[in-house]
Design a protein around this motif. Structure first.
Motif, PDB file in Angstrom:
ATOM      1  N   UNK A  81       0.957  -1.005   0.200  1.00  0.00           N
ATOM      2  CA  UNK A  81       0.391   0.465  -0.113  1.00  0.00           C
ATOM      3  C   UNK A  81       0.646   1.371  -0.285  1.00  0.00           C
ATOM      4  N   UNK A  82       1.747   0.906   1.243  1.00  0.00           N
ATOM      5  CA  UNK A  82       2.613   2.395   0.815  1.00  0.00           C
ATOM      6  C   UNK A  82       3.694   2.997  -0.767  1.00  0.00           C
ATOM      7  N   UNK A  83       3.935   1.584  -1.592  1.00  0.00           N
ATOM      8  CA  UNK A  83       4.979   1.625  -2.053  1.00  0.00           C
ATOM      9  C   UNK A  83       3.431   2.059  -3.598  1.00  0.00           C
ATOM     10  N   UNK A  84       2.160   1.832  -3.708  1.00  0.00           N
ATOM     11  CA  UNK A  84       1.360   2.137  -4.183  1.00  0.00           C
ATOM     12  C   UNK A  84       1.321   3.618  -4.413  1.00  0.00           C
ATOM     13  N   UNK A 177       8.985   7.620 -10.993  1.00  0.00           N
ATOM     14  CA  UNK A 177       8.940   6.291 -11.245  1.00  0.00           C
ATOM     15  C   UNK A 177       8.589   5.441 -12.158  1.00  0.00           C
ATOM     16  N   UNK A 178       8.700   4.987 -13.385  1.00  0.00           N
ATOM     17  CA  UNK A 178       8.117   3.781 -14.227  1.00  0.00           C
ATOM     18  C   UNK A 178       8.312   2.999 -14.985  1.00  0.00           C
ATOM     19  N   UNK A 186      15.837  -1.718  -9.254  1.00  0.00           N
ATOM     20  CA  UNK A 186      16.119  -3.260  -8.656  1.00  0.00           C
ATOM     21  C   UNK A 186      17.024  -3.949  -8.632  1.00  0.00           C
ATOM     22  N   UNK A 187      17.200  -3.096  -9.601  1.00  0.00           N
ATOM     23  CA  UNK A 187      19.153  -4.040 -10.001  1.00  0.00           C
ATOM     24  C   UNK A 187      20.121  -3.725  -9.322  1.00  0.00           C
ATOM     25  N   UNK A 221       7.971  -2.797  -1.666  1.00  0.00           N
ATOM     26  CA  UNK A 221       7.146  -1.627  -1.702  1.00  0.00           C
ATOM     27  C   UNK A 221       7.580  -1.287  -3.300  1.00  0.00           C
ATOM     28  N   UNK A 222       8.080  -1.495  -3.266  1.00  0.00           N
ATOM     29  CA  UNK A 222       8.588  -0.982  -5.506  1.00  0.00           C
ATOM     30  C   UNK A 222       7.458  -1.590  -5.873  1.00  0.00           C
TER      31      UNK A 222
END
Length: 379
Positions: A81-84, A177-178, A186-187, A221-222
């Motif tokens: 939810x926080x990441x959203x 972010x996209x 992530x890398x 989160x992401x």
């Protein structure tokens, strides 16, 4: 963001709050003979021996059948939810000056409540059990700098915020972010997770290990951010994006399991299946039963309003209340009910204090701005 989505997110947070608190009030009290930071020393038996009640069976069934626990499911829901919400916050707080963007806004939003909660938590621990931590631990906890310092948290639940602020730092460095640039993020996280293994015996291994901890959970989160970003795409593309980022997120928590035999409930797939089912069920209820959810809306909003102080304080206040009542002969159910009542009461007080504080600060800012002289152009 659509209102239906907001209510679904709020309802998910309320359910997550229940899962986490239930685990602390019932499961910990049923099985643990040591509760560091809350109760001093060891107990001869748990606060709630399982032979005296059946409340433990809710989580016991989950654990026996699938190896999962309610608290990790709740924390994972919080992470998602926080990441959203992060892409929306990035749009809202985007600034060329990184010092006035998303991270400062989160600091001003969270720090006042956190600092007050750290003070209250430490007072209860000291007054009730005589537990005192080094000053540096209190300061690091109140400023969420545990990751960057040789300190320990005085709040057992703080690690959720340390991970969240780790992501906020990333979201400040990468201000938009996209679905494309998230793969690159992530890398970097995979590299950070691998660093302690690459570095070996190293003077600052403690720092790399703390980075590793926050990085491996940052993927969850992401994933929430990816879910929000994917909503603008058609269903097939959206599914592909969700599957890809779910794979990357699970991989981050899975690596330490194979490298260090670090097997936890966060590194088993069943936990995330349970999380996905909860999100789907709550979203479906909100979609197909709008009248019913509308009636719940005031309650859900109220609980969400006090969710941060409740999350930070429920373990200390709730478990201390349970211990206080148990040594005086109270049975299990009244202890749990009272623990919730006390936790909600102190959370409401903290929330009201923060509302007054926020209103005062805003009034002072407006007042200071009104005193500034207006520059008039001279012809």
């Amino acid at each position: 963001m659509r209102k239906k989505n907001i209510f679904s997110l709020d309802l998910i947070k309320v359910f997550a709050l229940f899962l986490v608190s239930w685990s602390h009030f019932v499961s910990v009290a049923t099985w643990a003979t040591e509760i560091p930071g809350i109760l001093k020393g060891s107990m001869a038996q748990p606060l709630f021996p399982y032979t005296e009640h059946s409340l433990w069976k809710f989580e016991g069934i989950l654990h026996d059948l699938y190896g999962i626990d309610s608290a990790p499911i709740g924390v994972t829901l919080f992470f998602i939810v926080s990441g959203y919400l992060i892409p929306t916050m990035q749009d809202k707080y985007y600034s060329e000056d990184r010092l006035t963007g998303l991270l400062p806004s989160r600091i001003t939003h969270i720090y006042p409540t956190l600092i007050l909660c750290v003070v209250l938590d430490s007072l209860v621990a000291w007054f009730y059990q005589g537990i005192v931590h080094p000053l540096k631990d209190y300061l690091a906890t109140a400023t969420i700098t545990i990751t960057f310092t040789k300190t320990d948290s005085t709040l057992g639940v703080l690690w959720y915020l340390t991970v969240l602020f780790f992501v906020y730092i990333i979201a400040t460095i990468v201000p938009r972010f996209s679905l494309r640039n998230l793969t690159g993020v992530y890398a970097v996280l995979y590299f950070i997770v691998a660093l302690p293994r690459i570095a070996g015996d190293f003077e600052y291994l403690w720092l790399l290990t703390k980075f590793q901890h926050d990085a491996k959970f940052s993927g969850i989160v992401l994933f929430g951010a990816a879910a929000a970003l994917s909503e603008k795409y058609k269903l097939p593309d959206r599914i592909i994006a969700l599957v890809w980022y779910a794979f990357l997120s699970f991989g981050l928590v899975l690596l330490p399991r194979y490298w260090y035999a670090d097997i936890t409930v966060y590194s088993i797939i069943e936990t995330y299946i349970a999380v996905a089912l909860i999100i789907l069920v709550i979203s479906a209820i909100n979609k197909f039963f709008p009248n019913g959810t509308a009636k719940l809306s005031p309650v859900v909003k109220f609980v969400n309003r006090i969710s941060l102080p409740f999350y930070l304080l429920h373990a200390q206040f709730g478990v201390s209340t349970i211990h206080f009542l148990r040594i005086r002969g109270f049975s299990v159910v009244p202890c749990v009910i009272t623990a919730y009542a006390v936790s909600f009461a102190i959370s409401i007080v903290v929330s009201l204090i923060m509302d007054k504080f926020t209103a005062f600060v805003k009034a002072q800012i407006v007042h200071q701005r009104s005193l500034k002289p207006v520059n008039k152009t001279q012809e």
